[in-house]
Structure formats: structure tokens, C-alpha cells
Design a protein around this motif. Structure first.
Motif, PDB file in Angstrom:
ATOM      1  N   TYR A 235      16.667  40.750  34.369  1.00 17.21           N
ATOM      2  CA  TYR A 235      17.797  40.611  33.458  1.00 17.21           C
ATOM      3  C   TYR A 235      18.921  39.850  34.131  1.00 17.21           C
ATOM      4  CZ  TYR A 235      19.821  44.369  36.205  1.00 17.21           C
ATOM      5  OH  TYR A 235      20.316  45.115  37.238  1.00 17.21           O
ATOM      6  N   ALA A 236      19.827  39.367  33.294  1.00 20.62           N
ATOM      7  CA  ALA A 236      21.006  38.669  33.792  1.00 20.62           C
ATOM      8  C   ALA A 236      22.130  38.846  32.787  1.00 20.62           C
ATOM      9  CB  ALA A 236      20.717  37.187  34.005  1.00 20.62           C
ATOM     10  N   ALA A 237      23.322  39.007  33.298  1.00 17.14           N
ATOM     11  CA  ALA A 237      24.500  39.128  32.437  1.00 17.14           C
ATOM     12  C   ALA A 237      25.622  38.328  33.058  1.00 17.14           C
ATOM     13  CB  ALA A 237      24.907  40.592  32.274  1.00 17.14           C
ATOM     14  N   ASP A 238      26.428  37.726  32.232  1.00 20.23           N
ATOM     15  CA  ASP A 238      27.573  37.000  32.763  1.00 20.23           C
ATOM     16  C   ASP A 238      28.747  37.065  31.801  1.00 20.23           C
ATOM     17  OD1 ASP A 238      27.787  34.144  31.295  1.00 20.23           O
ATOM     18  OD2 ASP A 238      25.701  34.739  31.471  1.00 20.23           O
ATOM     19  N   PHE A 239      29.896  36.832  32.365  1.00 23.57           N
ATOM     20  CA  PHE A 239      31.139  36.940  31.609  1.00 23.57           C
ATOM     21  C   PHE A 239      32.086  35.859  32.109  1.00 23.57           C
ATOM     22  CE2 PHE A 239      35.551  38.395  31.805  1.00 23.57           C
ATOM     23  CZ  PHE A 239      35.815  38.639  30.469  1.00 23.57           C
ATOM     24  N   SER A 240      32.823  35.244  31.200  1.00 21.18           N
ATOM     25  CA  SER A 240      33.821  34.256  31.596  1.00 21.18           C
ATOM     26  C   SER A 240      35.053  34.397  30.712  1.00 21.18           C
ATOM     27  CB  SER A 240      33.270  32.836  31.511  1.00 21.18           C
ATOM     28  OG  SER A 240      33.028  32.470  30.171  1.00 21.18           O
TER      29      SER A 240
ATOM     30  N   LYS B 116      52.386  22.460  21.527  1.00 18.51           N
ATOM     31  CA  LYS B 116      52.307  23.615  22.416  1.00 18.51           C
ATOM     32  C   LYS B 116      51.304  24.616  21.863  1.00 18.51           C
ATOM     33  CE  LYS B 116      56.817  24.164  22.124  1.00 18.51           C
ATOM     34  NZ  LYS B 116      58.177  24.708  22.295  1.00 18.51           N
ATOM     35  N   SER B 117      50.522  25.211  22.755  1.00 16.82           N
ATOM     36  CA  SER B 117      49.578  26.240  22.329  1.00 16.82           C
ATOM     37  C   SER B 117      49.200  27.128  23.502  1.00 16.82           C
ATOM     38  CB  SER B 117      48.308  25.611  21.729  1.00 16.82           C
ATOM     39  OG  SER B 117      47.587  24.885  22.707  1.00 16.82           O
ATOM     40  N   ILE B 118      48.992  28.405  23.209  1.00 19.13           N
ATOM     41  CA  ILE B 118      48.463  29.377  24.167  1.00 19.13           C
ATOM     42  C   ILE B 118      47.089  29.788  23.652  1.00 19.13           C
ATOM     43  CG2 ILE B 118      48.772  31.641  25.226  1.00 19.13           C
ATOM     44  CD1 ILE B 118      51.768  31.319  24.837  1.00 19.13           C
ATOM     45  N   TYR B 119      46.072  29.630  24.488  1.00 21.66           N
ATOM     46  CA  TYR B 119      44.714  29.898  24.024  1.00 21.66           C
ATOM     47  C   TYR B 119      43.975  30.778  25.019  1.00 21.66           C
ATOM     48  CZ  TYR B 119      43.456  26.258  27.381  1.00 21.66           C
ATOM     49  OH  TYR B 119      43.307  25.527  28.527  1.00 21.66           O
ATOM     50  N   HIS B 120      42.920  31.419  24.512  1.00 18.42           N
ATOM     51  CA  HIS B 120      42.059  32.273  25.323  1.00 18.42           C
ATOM     52  C   HIS B 120      40.611  31.966  24.949  1.00 18.42           C
ATOM     53  CE1 HIS B 120      45.578  34.860  26.313  1.00 18.42           C
ATOM     54  NE2 HIS B 120      45.948  34.529  25.084  1.00 18.42           N
ATOM     55  N   ASN B 121      39.812  31.601  25.937  1.00 14.95           N
ATOM     56  CA  ASN B 121      38.376  31.410  25.749  1.00 14.95           C
ATOM     57  C   ASN B 121      37.646  32.578  26.395  1.00 14.95           C
ATOM     58  OD1 ASN B 121      38.500  28.951  24.375  1.00 14.95           O
ATOM     59  ND2 ASN B 121      38.567  27.774  26.265  1.00 14.95           N
ATOM     60  N   LEU B 122      36.766  33.206  25.626  1.00 17.38           N
ATOM     61  CA  LEU B 122      36.024  34.365  26.113  1.00 17.38           C
ATOM     62  C   LEU B 122      34.549  34.160  25.808  1.00 17.38           C
ATOM     63  CD1 LEU B 122      36.242  37.276  27.297  1.00 17.38           C
ATOM     64  CD2 LEU B 122      36.400  38.080  24.931  1.00 17.38           C
ATOM     65  N   ARG B 123      33.710  34.461  26.789  1.00 15.89           N
ATOM     66  CA  ARG B 123      32.280  34.277  26.567  1.00 15.89           C
ATOM     67  C   ARG B 123      31.497  35.332  27.336  1.00 15.89           C
ATOM     68  NH1 ARG B 123      31.329  29.251  28.786  1.00 15.89           N
ATOM     69  NH2 ARG B 123      30.254  30.088  30.597  1.00 15.89           N
ATOM     70  N   GLY B 124      30.460  35.866  26.716  1.00 13.74           N
ATOM     71  CA  GLY B 124      29.577  36.816  27.373  1.00 13.74           C
ATOM     72  C   GLY B 124      28.151  36.563  26.951  1.00 13.74           C
ATOM     73  N   ALA B 125      27.208  36.787  27.872  1.00 14.35           N
ATOM     74  CA  ALA B 125      25.796  36.544  27.555  1.00 14.35           C
ATOM     75  C   ALA B 125      24.935  37.531  28.316  1.00 14.35           C
ATOM     76  CB  ALA B 125      25.401  35.113  27.897  1.00 14.35           C
TER      77      ALA B 125
ATOM     78  N   ALA C 105      21.091  36.971  24.202  1.00 13.90           N
ATOM     79  CA  ALA C 105      22.141  37.183  23.208  1.00 13.90           C
ATOM     80  C   ALA C 105      23.462  36.747  23.820  1.00 13.90           C
ATOM     81  CB  ALA C 105      22.204  38.647  22.792  1.00 13.90           C
ATOM     82  N   SER C 106      24.334  36.204  22.990  1.00 15.88           N
ATOM     83  CA  SER C 106      25.609  35.717  23.516  1.00 15.88           C
ATOM     84  C   SER C 106      26.704  35.858  22.472  1.00 15.88           C
ATOM     85  CB  SER C 106      25.488  34.249  23.944  1.00 15.88           C
ATOM     86  OG  SER C 106      25.239  33.420  22.827  1.00 15.88           O
TER      87      SER C 106
END
Length: 713
Positions: free
Chosen positions: A192-197, A233-242, A255-256
């Protein structure tokens, strides 16, 4: 050759020796035989250059770790800019000689807009990219048509459970300062493998537009001077998990989740001054706010019996509020308030399979289907009274289904052929105030062909043929009206049609390094935005229209070269001809133009171990046409300094972009009474510093992306 024979002769004496002692020195090798015979031989160096390019099943594969070694590359998006034969314009990546290029991740289509996908790749470390495949004719099992670049994320498995990660901070100084950061964590095991960013950031940029228009109304010629500026102007958040799991039978489940959130915080401001010469001067101030949200979930199953299936669901929502005030000289203020909203839900399903028949025939086939529902709303108020122009409530539904079949086979060691035919049914309807209308209802056929002839192990010819149909964005087909200032507006077009694209490429790869090629692109109904000066009022309208014809044909070459161990360079050249024909409202045009493009990149290694390098590059584009537009030549110079400290897992990158502040497009229109000139300043010149720290031997796991290519205002 004599040196090798001499070594073999010495080796033949060794079994006779009672004692052998070998001793290595700097610059020579000493061999002692029976402690009595001493021979000093110079070292024999075997030096070879690892090929950056190889061809597998019609795909051009690049060795990314070797390609970007000691380059100013900190993320996956920067990797794409280093590919030979690739052009980069802001967040747009295109294979030279193609009309459009799709970026796909790990063999499947991304569902993001080019801007959203660029943000995702910018938040992905370059160390995660194992290799990149370039396809001028993409097989249908990838979920896209036409040219594509497949970014393959390394999927490392180890017998140990290891936590790896990377942290980076970047500060970019353009007109304003914009900081970003990135955190990546991955946990790998045997099965298995899991990652988060997570990547938050703050963008602060500025652009200006200077325009001089000379419209004609009622047989009178007017003179209009305009100076506009915008502060975004912008404040942003990128979230990713798999998460991935490997079954004992080698099946794989992945799955992601991908999320992007843009806060409803800082407002984007726009202002300008419009001088109607000898009439009046109008000052404009505009304020725009609104949040944007994207959620996407995806699941894929890869079976060991060549079966692949997947499903994804995407939810997108944005809300934009624009408040605009025009201050006229007579102290009469005009206030506009435009509130627009879009909400989209989209689901996609695919099922692919292939089998290997006798004599090496590989037969592929598959099914795909998609369903989407989009709600577009806009409310326009002029001086607190509702304005019919720009006010609407539309519900758009789309569904499509398709199938494909194809084959690939190698004929001896010289020829490889890959061909397929896809059929797709597409229907879109729109409901406006209870009145339904069909936008598109049609069936299309899409042939693809890729043939590779290997002349010898180092030289090959490749021919590619592809076809595609591109659909306009959801907002482009609404009656939306966006007011930029007292003179210019942007309008949608409900009669906009999808565009077709047929492409052919002939590529010759020499010594697995040099690339030359010829290309031709034919695009009936190409979608293009152009401005039109109305004859009944002083107003410039930016229209989306379909051209009757857009063709581009030409030649290109990629020439890498080195100067010892100090300099590594690459020269890219392209020459092409364009033919645009169509009608903008009542202006019929038929225009042709020859243009050229040149790019040169140079990496200078400042130390022997190559941990300190300087990268200097430049590009030049000659004048080009775009419908009724003439665009002046453009050029730019970039430079980067990279300092790596492998023992401390640190890397510093100092980068300067558009150092001469010369990438400033200037467009002209002088066609049948339409006359204007516009100069755009896009805040391209900047200096950035990136500090990157990695731990645990960090490498990225496989990640799937999203498809929102038609979302947004």
C-alpha cells in the motif's frame, strides 16, 4: 585499440605469476607481477552519453532525472518547460506544431482547467516525476484525443514502511510580493501507499492595458485613448490525498481526492481612464470578489488481466460580485453591479481492456460515458435597476457516450503501427426560464494513427494522425455581459459551436537526441475571441466566434549541444504559416501570415560536482496573426541560479523571469474600418527564491487529477 590489446597481453601473464598485487593511483594504474615487473599504464576511460529520448509503442519517452539534472526545476510544471520541442506561455504548455496539447497524469485525463492543472503541478515536487511521454496522436484509452503529454509519477514500493516528505518555501517579487509554500508527505509499504500534499499561497499581481481606438460611427471618425490597470489578489489552498493498494494477484486499487479553495477575502481591483477625445473623459473603478471551490474524488481499478476501470465525480462552484462605477465629466456617476454564479456537477466512467492475439497483434477496446449538470446565473443592475442585458438563469445538461477499438503491432524490428477508431455521441440542452433548447446533438468519428519506422537503433521516423473536437466553456455559451470600463465589454455567444481539429506530424529522431519534423493542423470552426467596434454606439465588444478556417503548417527542429562538462545547451526552431478565414459580425476576413519562433537554453556548471549551476535562456517570436489581430514580435530572457547541498537535503533556486521586461504583447486591428492598438503589460518580470528541504529519500506516489476544463467565469 592498441591499448586494449596491450591490456589483454598483460592479463594473459597473470595466471603465471606467483603473486599479483594491484594498486590504483591518480592518473595511472600500477600492476606488480612477482614483485619484479612493474608496468605503468594510463587509465582507460569509457565515456558514453545517456540518451534522453527513446520511443516505446509510438510514445516519445524522456528520461526526466537526467534531463533536469542541475536545472532550475523545483516542481512538476517546471519539468514540462524543459522538454525538447515544448513551448510555454504563462500557464499554457504546447507541443510545437500542434494547435493544443492536453496534460494527462499517470495515463488518464486530468479534469482541470489549464490554470488549475498548472497550480497542481506547481505544488508537486519535480522529484516525483519519473518520466514523461509525448504523444502527437494519443490512443483513446488515455481518455483524450490529439496531442498530449503524459506525466508519470513514480510509484515506489519498498519492503519497509517509510515516511518521506518535502517542504519548500517560495517568495516571488514581481510588481508585488507573492509567497507560496508546499508540504508533501508519503507513507509507503509493501502493498500500500498513501500520500498527502498541502500548498497554500497568496497571489498579488498587476497588469495594465493601454489602448488607442479609432472607431467610425455615423460616418464620423472618433479618437479614443484608454489606460487601464488591474490589481489581482487571491488566497488559495490546494489539498490532495491519495491511497493505493496492491492485491496479491497484482490487481491495483487507487483512490484520490483533490480540493482547491480560493477564499472570498482580498478583492481584485480594476481601474482606468477613457478619453473620448474632444468629447469627455470617464474614470472607471471596479471591485471584484468571490470564492471558488473545487472538490473531486476518483477511484481506479487496474486488473492483472489487462482490465482498467474508473469513475470520478467533480463538484465546482464559484460566485463573483463585480461593482463598477463610471465617473463622467458632468458629475453623473453610473453604477453597475453584476453578480454571477456557477455550479457544476460532473461524473465520468470508463472501462478499457486489451488482449494479445496471435502473431503479436494487440487488440484494445473500451467504453466511456459522462454526465454533467451546470447552473449559470447572472444578475445585472444599472443604477439599482435590473438590466435585461446580462441577467439570466440557465440550466445546462450534457451527456455523452462513446466506444473505441484499435490495434497495435510490430512488423519485424523496423515498423510499429498503432491505429484506432472512436465513436462518440454528444448531446447538450439548455433550459432558460422554462424554455428548452438543444445546443449540440451529434455523433462524431475520431480516427488516430501512429506509425514508427526504426531506421537503426539510434534513428527513427514517426508519422502521427489525430482528430479531436473541443467544446467551449460553459460561460462562453451564455448571454453574459461583463463590463470592463466605459468603452469595452465582453459578451458570450449562445450560437457558439464546438471546434474540430485534424493534425498530422512527421518526426525524424536522429541519434536519439536531435529532432526535426513537419506538421499540419486543420481547424474548421476554431473558437476565437476578438474585439469589434460597434457602428451604432461607441463601444468595443469582445466576441467569441467560430472561424470558418484555421490552418497551420510548418517545420521544427530541436538541436542539443554541449561544450565539455561546462556547458549544456538546446536550440529549438520553428517556422510556420497560418491561414485564418471567417466573419466577425459583419467583417469578413481572409488572412495569411508566415512566422517563426526560436528558443535557446544554456546550463553552465560552475563547479566540478555540478552542485552550482547557472541557467540562461531566451526566446523570440516573430509577428503573428490571430483572426483580425496582428501581434508584434515578442522576446524574453530568463536566468536561474541553482545551489544543491545533497548531504543536507537542501536546494536553493534563485530565478529571474523576463529580465528585460520585454514580453509585452502589442496587438493591432486595421481591417475594413476596424482600427485599434492595444499594449498589454502582464507583470511577467519577477525574481523568486525557493528553498527546498526533503527527508526520507522523498519520492512521490501516483496521483490522479480532476477535469474542470470548461468551468469558471
Amino acid at each position: 585499440m592498441k591499448r586494449i590489446y596491450y591490456l589483454l597481453w598483460i592479463a594473459s601473464l597473470l595466471p603465471l605469476a606467483g603473486q599479483v598485487q594491484a594498486q590504483k593511483k591518480m592518473g595511472n594504474e600500477t600492476i606488480l607481477v612477482n614483485d619484479s615487473i612493474t608496468l605503468d599504464l594510463p587509465e582507460v576511460f569509457v565515456k558514453a552519453e545517456r540518451p534522453l529520448l527513446k520511443v516505446t509503442d509510438g510514445r516519445l519517452q524522456y528520461d526526466i532525472p537526467n534531463l533536469i539534472k542541475s536545472k532550475p526545476v523545483d516542481n512538476a510544471f517546471d519539468v514540462l518547460g524543459e522538454l525538447p520541442g515544448v513551448g510555454r506561455d504563462g500557464d499554457r504548455i504546447t507541443l510545437l506544431g500542434t494547435s493544443e496539447t492536453t496534460i494527462i497524469l499517470n495515463g488518464r485525463k486530468s479534469s482541470m482547467t489549464p490554470e488549475q492543472l498548472a497550480d497542481l503541478l506547481k505544488s508537486t515536487p519535480s522529484a516525483k516525476v519519473k518520466k514523461v511521454e509525448v504523444m502527437y496522436s494519443t490512443p483513446p484509452q488515455y481518455g483524450v484525443r490529439g496531442a498530449s503529454i503524459n506525466v508519470i509519477i513514480e510509484n515506489d514500493r519498498s519492503l519497509k514502511e517509510i515516511l518521506k516528505g518535502e517542504v519548500s518555501l517560495t517568495g516571488t517579487q514581481g510588481y508585488y510580493f507573492s509567497p507560496t509554500s508546499r508540504l508533501n508527505l508519503s507513507y509507503t509499504g509493501k502493498k500500500y501507499a498513501a500520500d498527502f500534499s498541502y500548498s497554500p499561497g497568496y497571489r498579488h499581481g498587476r497588469s495594465t492595458e493601454d489602448m488607442h481606438a479609432e472607431p467610425t460611427m455615423d460616418n464620423r471618425k472618433y479618437d479614443i485613448l484608454q489606460k487601464n490597470w488591474s490589481e489581482n489578489k487571491s488566497i488559495y489552498h490546494n489539498l490532495r490525498g491519495a491511497f493505493e493498494y496492491d492485491f496479491d494477484n497484482k490487481d491495483k486499487l487507487s483512490a484520490s481526492y483533490t480540493g482547491r479553495y480560493e477564499q472570498d477575502g482580498p478583492a481584485s481591483l480594476r481601474g482606468g481612464q477613457t478619453e473620448f477625445v474632444d468629447i469627455e473623459t470617464v474614470n472607471t473603478a471596479s471591485r471584484t470578489t468571490g470564492p471558488t471551490t473545487l472538490h473531486s474524488a476518483r477511484a481506479d481499478y487496474n486488473g492483472h488481466q489487462h482490465l482498467n476501470a474508473g469513475i470520478d465525480y467533480t463538484f465546482y462552484k464559484d460566485k463573483t460580485l463585480q461593482e463598477l462605477t463610471n465617473n463622467f465629466a458632468a458629475d453623473n456617476d453610473q453604477n453597475r453591479r453584476n453578480e454571477s454564479r456557477q455550479q457544476s456537477q460532473q461524473a465520468n466512467l470508463y472501462l478499457n481492456h486489451f488482449t494479445v492475439a496471435g502473431n503479436g497483434w494487440k487488440i484494445s477496446y473500451g467504453l466511456e460515458a459522462s454526465l454533467s449538470r451546470v447552473v449559470n446565473k447572472a444578475d445585472a443592475l444599472l443604477d439599482n435597476e435590473q438590466e435585461s442585458e446580462g441577467t439570466f438563469n440557465l440550466k445546462q445538461k450534457e451527456h455523452s457516450a462513446g466506444a473505441f477499438a484499435g490495434f497495435s503491432r510490430s512488423f519485424g524490428k523496423k515498423l510499429m503501427l498503432d491505429a484506432s477508431l472512436a465513436v462518440r455521441y454528444y448531446k447538450a440542452t439548455v433550459d432558460s426560464a422554462g424554455k428548452k433548447n438543444t445546443l449540440w446533438d451529434k455523433v462524431d468519428l475520431f480516427p488516430t494513427l501512429s506509425a514508427v519506422y526504426r531506421i537503426n537503433p539510434s534513428n527513427l521516423l514517426q508519422f502521427s494522425l489525430s482528430s479531436n473536437r473541443k467544446y467551449p466553456s460553459y460561460w462562453a455559451t451564455t448571454p453574459n455581459t461583463f463590463y470592463m470600463n466605459a468603452y469595452s465589454v465582453i459578451k458570450g455567444n449562445q450560437e457558439l459551436k464546438p471546434e474540430l481539429n485534424y493534425s498530422m506530424q512527421l518526426t525524424y529522431v536522429i541519434k536519439n537526441k536531435y529532432v526535426v519534423g513537419a506538421f499540419a493542423n486543420f481547424q474548421p470552426d476554431k473558437i476565437q475571441q476578438m474585439s469589434y467596434q460597434r457602428p451604432d454606439r461607441l463601444q468595443s465588444v469582445f466576441h467569441w466566434i467560430n472561424l470558418d478556417r484555421h490552418t497551420m503548417y510548418g517545420l521544427m527542429a530541436v538541436i542539443p549541444f554541449r561544450a565539455g562538462e561546462v556547458l549544456s545547451s538546446r536550440l529549438t526552431l520553428m517556422g510556420a504559416g497560418i491561414h485564418d478565414k471567417g466573419t466577425l459580425v459583419d467583417i469578413a476576413f481572409d488572412r495569411k501570415k508566415l512566422f517563426g519562433r526560436a528558443m535557446l537554453t544554456n546550463t553552465i556548471f560552475l563547479t566540478r560536482n555540478k552542485n552550482l549551476s547557472l541557467d540562461v535562456g531566451g526566446s523570440y517570436n516573430s509577428g503573428i496573426i490571430q483572426g483580425v489581430y496582428d501581434i508584434d514580435p515578442l522576446y524574453s530572457i530568463d536566468a536561474s541560479l541553482v545551489w544543491s547541498l545533497p548531504k543536507k537535503n537542501l536546494r536553493f533556486t534563485l530565478k529571474g523571469s523576463d529580465l528585460l521586461n520585454s514580453h509585452t504583447p502589442v496587438t493591432h486591428i486595421d481591417e475594413q474600418g476596424q482600427k485599434s492598438r492595444m499594449e498589454l503589460f502582464q507583470d511577467m518580470r519577477s525574481v523568486s527564491l525557493t528553498v527546498r528541504y526533503s527527508f526520507g529519500g522523498y519520492k512521490e506516489k501516483k496521483v490522479k487529477a480532476v477535469d474542470t476544463s470548461r468551468f469558471g467565469t
